[in-house]
Write a protein that holds these residues in place. Sequence first.
Motif, mmCIF file in Angstrom:
data_model
loop_
_atom_site.group_PDB
_atom_site.id
_atom_site.type_symbol
_atom_site.label_atom_id
_atom_site.label_comp_id
_atom_site.label_asym_id
_atom_site.label_seq_id
_atom_site.Cartn_x
_atom_site.Cartn_y
_atom_site.Cartn_z
ATOM 1 N N ALA A 266 8.879 24.948 19.390
ATOM 2 C CA ALA A 266 7.613 24.231 19.395
ATOM 3 C C ALA A 266 7.795 22.776 19.790
ATOM 4 O O ALA A 266 6.893 22.157 20.374
ATOM 5 C CB ALA A 266 6.956 24.327 18.017
ATOM 6 N N ALA A 267 8.969 22.213 19.502
ATOM 7 C CA ALA A 267 9.217 20.818 19.851
ATOM 8 C C ALA A 267 9.302 20.600 21.360
ATOM 9 O O ALA A 267 9.084 19.491 21.851
ATOM 10 C CB ALA A 267 10.508 20.333 19.189
ATOM 11 N N THR A 268 9.594 21.668 22.101
ATOM 12 C CA THR A 268 9.696 21.539 23.561
ATOM 13 C C THR A 268 8.345 21.573 24.243
ATOM 14 O O THR A 268 8.244 21.264 25.433
ATOM 15 C CB THR A 268 10.569 22.667 24.125
ATOM 16 O OG1 THR A 268 9.922 23.931 23.917
ATOM 17 C CG2 THR A 268 11.932 22.697 23.443
ATOM 18 N N GLY A 269 7.297 21.977 23.508
ATOM 19 C CA GLY A 269 5.964 22.008 24.092
ATOM 20 C C GLY A 269 5.669 23.327 24.775
ATOM 21 O O GLY A 269 6.534 24.193 24.945
ATOM 22 N N ALA A 270 4.415 23.485 25.179
ATOM 23 C CA ALA A 270 3.962 24.717 25.817
ATOM 24 C C ALA A 270 4.347 24.731 27.281
ATOM 25 O O ALA A 270 4.556 23.679 27.901
ATOM 26 C CB ALA A 270 2.444 24.841 25.669
ATOM 27 N N GLU B 233 0.126 25.184 32.288
ATOM 28 C CA GLU B 233 -1.107 25.959 32.228
ATOM 29 C C GLU B 233 -1.082 27.047 33.294
ATOM 30 O O GLU B 233 -0.669 26.830 34.424
ATOM 31 C CB GLU B 233 -2.315 25.037 32.450
ATOM 32 C CG GLU B 233 -3.648 25.700 32.182
ATOM 33 C CD GLU B 233 -3.893 25.950 30.714
ATOM 34 O OE1 GLU B 233 -4.556 26.956 30.395
ATOM 35 O OE2 GLU B 233 -3.419 25.138 29.889
ATOM 36 N N SER C 249 2.306 33.751 20.390
ATOM 37 C CA SER C 249 1.583 32.551 19.975
ATOM 38 C C SER C 249 0.130 32.870 19.640
ATOM 39 O O SER C 249 -0.441 33.865 20.106
ATOM 40 C CB SER C 249 1.645 31.478 21.073
ATOM 41 O OG SER C 249 1.084 31.965 22.280
ATOM 42 N N PRO D 24 4.647 27.468 20.270
ATOM 43 C CA PRO D 24 3.774 26.743 21.197
ATOM 44 C C PRO D 24 2.888 27.708 21.965
ATOM 45 O O PRO D 24 3.135 28.912 22.006
ATOM 46 C CB PRO D 24 4.762 26.015 22.118
ATOM 47 C CG PRO D 24 6.026 26.795 22.021
ATOM 48 C CD PRO D 24 6.071 27.364 20.643
ATOM 49 N N THR E 82 3.259 31.624 24.625
ATOM 50 C CA THR E 82 4.663 31.998 24.401
ATOM 51 C C THR E 82 4.743 33.382 23.764
ATOM 52 O O THR E 82 4.011 33.696 22.831
ATOM 53 C CB THR E 82 5.362 30.970 23.489
ATOM 54 O OG1 THR E 82 5.306 29.680 24.105
ATOM 55 C CG2 THR E 82 6.820 31.361 23.270
ATOM 56 N N LYS F 206 -2.518 27.295 13.691
ATOM 57 C CA LYS F 206 -2.254 26.405 14.799
ATOM 58 C C LYS F 206 -2.789 27.009 16.091
ATOM 59 O O LYS F 206 -2.313 28.029 16.551
ATOM 60 C CB LYS F 206 -0.744 26.158 14.919
ATOM 61 C CG LYS F 206 -0.380 25.218 16.055
ATOM 62 C CD LYS F 206 1.115 24.993 16.109
ATOM 63 C CE LYS F 206 1.477 24.082 17.269
ATOM 64 N NZ LYS F 206 2.932 23.866 17.346
#
Length: 415
Positions: A8-12, A15, A42, A101, A104, A382
Motif C-alpha cells: 500500500a505504501a507504493t501506491g496504486a 489508472e 482491493s 491499494p 490490485t 478503505k
Amino acid sequence: LEGAQALAATGAPPEGTVRILIVDDICHGGSHIMTDGAGLVSMDLMQRVAAEAVAHASARAGVVDGAADASAAGAALGAQVRLWFHGSVAKGMLLVASPLPARTIVLTNSMVKVQPAGAAQWPNFYFEVVRLTESRGREPRAGSLLIPILQHGCGLQPAVRYLKGLVAAGVEAMPPAARGMAHDAPARGAKMADMIMRAGSRTAAAGGGGGCRFGRGGGFGGGGLGNGDGGGYGSASAADLVEAGFNPLREPWLMRKANDLVVSEFKRLREGKLPLGNQAHYVIGFPDFSGSLPEGASFLVVNGLAAYPSCAAAGAEAGAGWAGAGDGSGGGASLCVFGGQALVYRAPGCLAGDARRVAIARTCPGLEGMLFGSGPAGGTGKGGYISPDLAFAVFFSTRGERPLADYLAGGDYDG
C-alpha cells in the motif's frame, strides 16, 4: 497481510491498469497449504464486480432502475473468479482486503493452474466472476449423509432425540397452509397466500427467475412451480398474482401451486432433509490471511455482521478471550473474544471426521480490520463499502499443521 500493507505504501497502479501479484501460500506442517485456492483483491475492484453483478441481474429481471441500484451497490466480501492474464490461468476465491491499494489483485501460487511456456506472453486479460459471497436464498437442511455423522458423533439415543426435534420443528415451521388445509374460509386462503409469498421470497433471494417482478416464465425459479406454459417475458409469477390480490381459494392455478409446495415440503422431511433452524447458515469458507484466529477457531460473517451461537456450548464460555499468537511467533496477537461453538460440515462428507466442531469468535480485531478497514462490519472500508447482502462467509484459522478445509471431505478454499 503484512505484504499487502507494505504494498500500500507504493501506491496504486496507473489508472486503467490492474496490478496482479503472485505470492507464496501460507504453509504449515510440510505439504499442507493453509490458503489453498484463495487470494486477495482491493476494495475498489470488488465494488466494481458487485456493481456489474447487480446491473446484470437487474437487466435479466427487466428492472428499469437497475443502473441506479448498481451504482449504489457496495463491495462484495469475496468472489469466486477465473482469470486469464499474460498466458496464465488462475481460479479460486478472492477476498477483499482494505489495506491493498486500488486496482490490485494478489493471487497465491495454488490459484495459478496454467503458466505460459518459456517467456511467451499474451496481452489479453479476462476476468470472470462465477459467484459472490451472497445468501443462497434457502434454509440450511440436514441430509442423508449428515445424519449418520451426527449419530456417530453423539451416540444413537441423543441423535434420535435431536433428529426427532428437527422433525418436530420442521412440521411446526411448515408453511401454515400445510397444517391448515382442513380449516375453512378466509383463514385457509390467507395461509395459502402466505405460503406462496414465502416461496417467492426464497426464490428472489436465490436469484431465480420467479423472484423477478416479471421474469421469464414466471412462477418460482422456472421449475415445477412455474406457470407451466413457458410464459415469456411479462408473465407474472404466483407471488405476483397473490400480491395483486388474487385469492388462492378462487384461482385453481394458485391452489395447485400451494398444494405443490405442501407436497414438496413433506417429501423433503421424508428424505431426511430436515431444516436446521435460524442458527445454521450456508456460507463460503475463507482462510484467515491476517493470522489473527488461533488454531481450531473460526469467524462467521452473516449479512455483513459477526454471527455466533446464541448460547455458549460446553467447553467454550461466552465472552472468553483467546490470544491468537499460539505458535509463539508474536503474529496475530490481537485478542479474539469467543461466543460459543459450532459444527462445520461440507457436502458430500460421509465420514465422521468430515464434520468438525470449532470455536466461534464474537470479535476478531485483526481480521475485521483487514476486511472492513477501521469501520465495523458492513461499514466503510478503505476505498469502498461492504454490502451486507454480499457478505456471507466463514473464516478459518491458518495456524496449526493442517487447514480445516482439508478435514472437511478433503476440501480447499477455491469455492
